[in-house]
Design a protein around this motif. Sequence first.
Motif, PDB file in Angstrom:
ATOM      1  N   ALA A 347      12.660  44.769  65.904  1.00 17.40           N
ATOM      2  CA  ALA A 347      12.939  43.170  65.964  1.00 17.40           C
ATOM      3  C   ALA A 347      11.602  42.484  65.903  1.00 17.40           C
ATOM      4  N   GLY A 348      10.902  42.699  66.914  1.00 20.94           N
ATOM      5  CA  GLY A 348       9.454  42.011  67.248  1.00 20.94           C
ATOM      6  C   GLY A 348       8.602  42.328  65.905  1.00 20.94           C
ATOM      7  N   SER A 349       8.432  43.404  65.199  1.00 14.41           N
ATOM      8  CA  SER A 349       7.646  43.897  64.397  1.00 14.41           C
ATOM      9  C   SER A 349       8.096  42.757  63.154  1.00 14.41           C
ATOM     10  N   SER A 350       9.686  42.852  63.038  1.00 17.75           N
ATOM     11  CA  SER A 350      10.086  42.232  61.577  1.00 17.75           C
ATOM     12  C   SER A 350       9.897  40.712  61.445  1.00 17.75           C
ATOM     13  N   VAL A 351       9.881  40.051  62.751  1.00 13.92           N
ATOM     14  CA  VAL A 351       9.715  38.639  62.689  1.00 13.92           C
ATOM     15  C   VAL A 351       8.110  38.232  62.355  1.00 13.92           C
ATOM     16  N   CYS A 352       7.411  39.274  62.446  1.00  7.92           N
ATOM     17  CA  CYS A 352       5.770  38.961  62.115  1.00  7.92           C
ATOM     18  C   CYS A 352       5.421  38.951  60.525  1.00  7.92           C
ATOM     19  N   PRO A 353       4.586  38.169  60.232  1.00  4.90           N
ATOM     20  CA  PRO A 353       4.136  38.407  58.774  1.00  4.90           C
ATOM     21  C   PRO A 353       3.962  39.475  58.038  1.00  4.90           C
TER      22      PRO A 353
END
Length: 497
Positions: A347-353
């Motif tokens: 999830a933390g990766s998904s919200v990154c550009p």
Amino acid sequence: MNNDSTTNDNSSKKDITRKVTVAVIGAGTAGQNAFRQANKTIKNTIIINDGFWTTTCVTVGCMPSKLLIAAAERAHEAKYSEEFGIHSDVTINGKQVMARVQAERSHFESFLEKQVDSWPDDKKISGRAHINKDGLIEVNDELIKADKIIVATGSKPFIPDGWADKLGDTLLTSDTVFELSDLPDSIAVIGAGAIGLELAQSFARLGVSVTLFNQKNRVAGLKDDDINAKAIDCLGGEMTMNLNSSIDELGTQHNDNGNLVAFINYTDKDDIEGYWQGDYVLVATGRRNSIDKVGVENLGVELDDKNRPKNLDINTGKIGDLEVYIVGDANAHIPLLHVSSDEGFSAGSSVCPDNSGAYLRKPATPMSIVFCAPQIINVGMSLPEIEDESDLEFVIGKASFDNQGRSRIMGVNCGLLHIYGCKKTDKVLGASMVGPDAEYIAHILATAITNHITVKQLLDAPFYHPTILEGLRTALRDVQHKMDIPYQTIDTQKDNS
């Protein structure tokens, strides 16, 4: 960490105090991983948490329970080594046992606390968050607008309605039991799942009089009847087990000495009414998420009748097309730490550009381990799941640990392993086991399932002698043998080879 809230929608009276790109609600395993990952590339990220800034695992779950189990194992080995010619008188200092549990727990907590302390203060908010009808986050005196929200509010012990009032201070849960300053004389444990079973056996081995209650004639959620029966046989000698029993009434009263104690009126498997009285009642009837109290419905999230989010991407926790992610125990998908950790990372990766990394994680192979003795494991598909696949031809490879060489040498020879093999692919579909060193067998089989390793390839690997893991080879050989038998002649339920 759970982040319960009650609705307090007064946004019309407030102005937005802060705008952020990402807001993480909850700072347990999933939330901390999500925040760390998002914070690598997004400066405008915050994390909100109500309660302790550690994790369920470290503070009230995996670690303190294993500390108690470790003490119980030492006591058990010291008291029951006569067969090896070793005789000893054992004295258990309950205060010292619990003091070590708490001290070592604090040691583990300190690592997480140090990490949280390193985060900028302006990115951490201590308080109870609620998402109002405008989709804004209310916490303390702030009103926060977030472009993307990750909900990681965890779970809490489930207590049936009315029990807390009736039991008062005699009620314990997995959130409170490790705060005891001394071991009690007696305890009733309601619920024979992983938590209940581990704690019940630990207390029994530490000299506490334990009575275990469960509504069904099952332990550890086992779905293979033969493994369940063997588990009950292996564990039943260490405590009183009232399985297949119902709780009719419970509460508190004063005993003959004038002390306040708990009592339980119950009906056993033979419809005979029974009575228990003792110091505490540990309610281990499962954990539940509470995202319905966070206000996720105001973001467009739909929940089913068990508070599980619909349209959940099991890889990332993303809800449909919404910029909302629900991860860890909050989504009630697979409430295990390693899954929560992976979901938080994704999830933390998904919200990154650059979010490509979020999609590299494979869906986790189901794996559960109950750290009682003997250990209980389930890996991959369960037997009922396999049986529901009408076109799936399978066999069950079996291995008993009752006379397995190394197990008998060590005096831990009680157990049974079932491996479910697919005749068409020669691969492992799943497994269930009660027995010594089961945690290691679980990892080997989970690796095989995840990486599509065949039974033949597993058997090509060396199995050192004498080890308990040779029992795994026995079961795999049984699978291989049955693969060569026409499927119609195999009774997968009754075969006792």
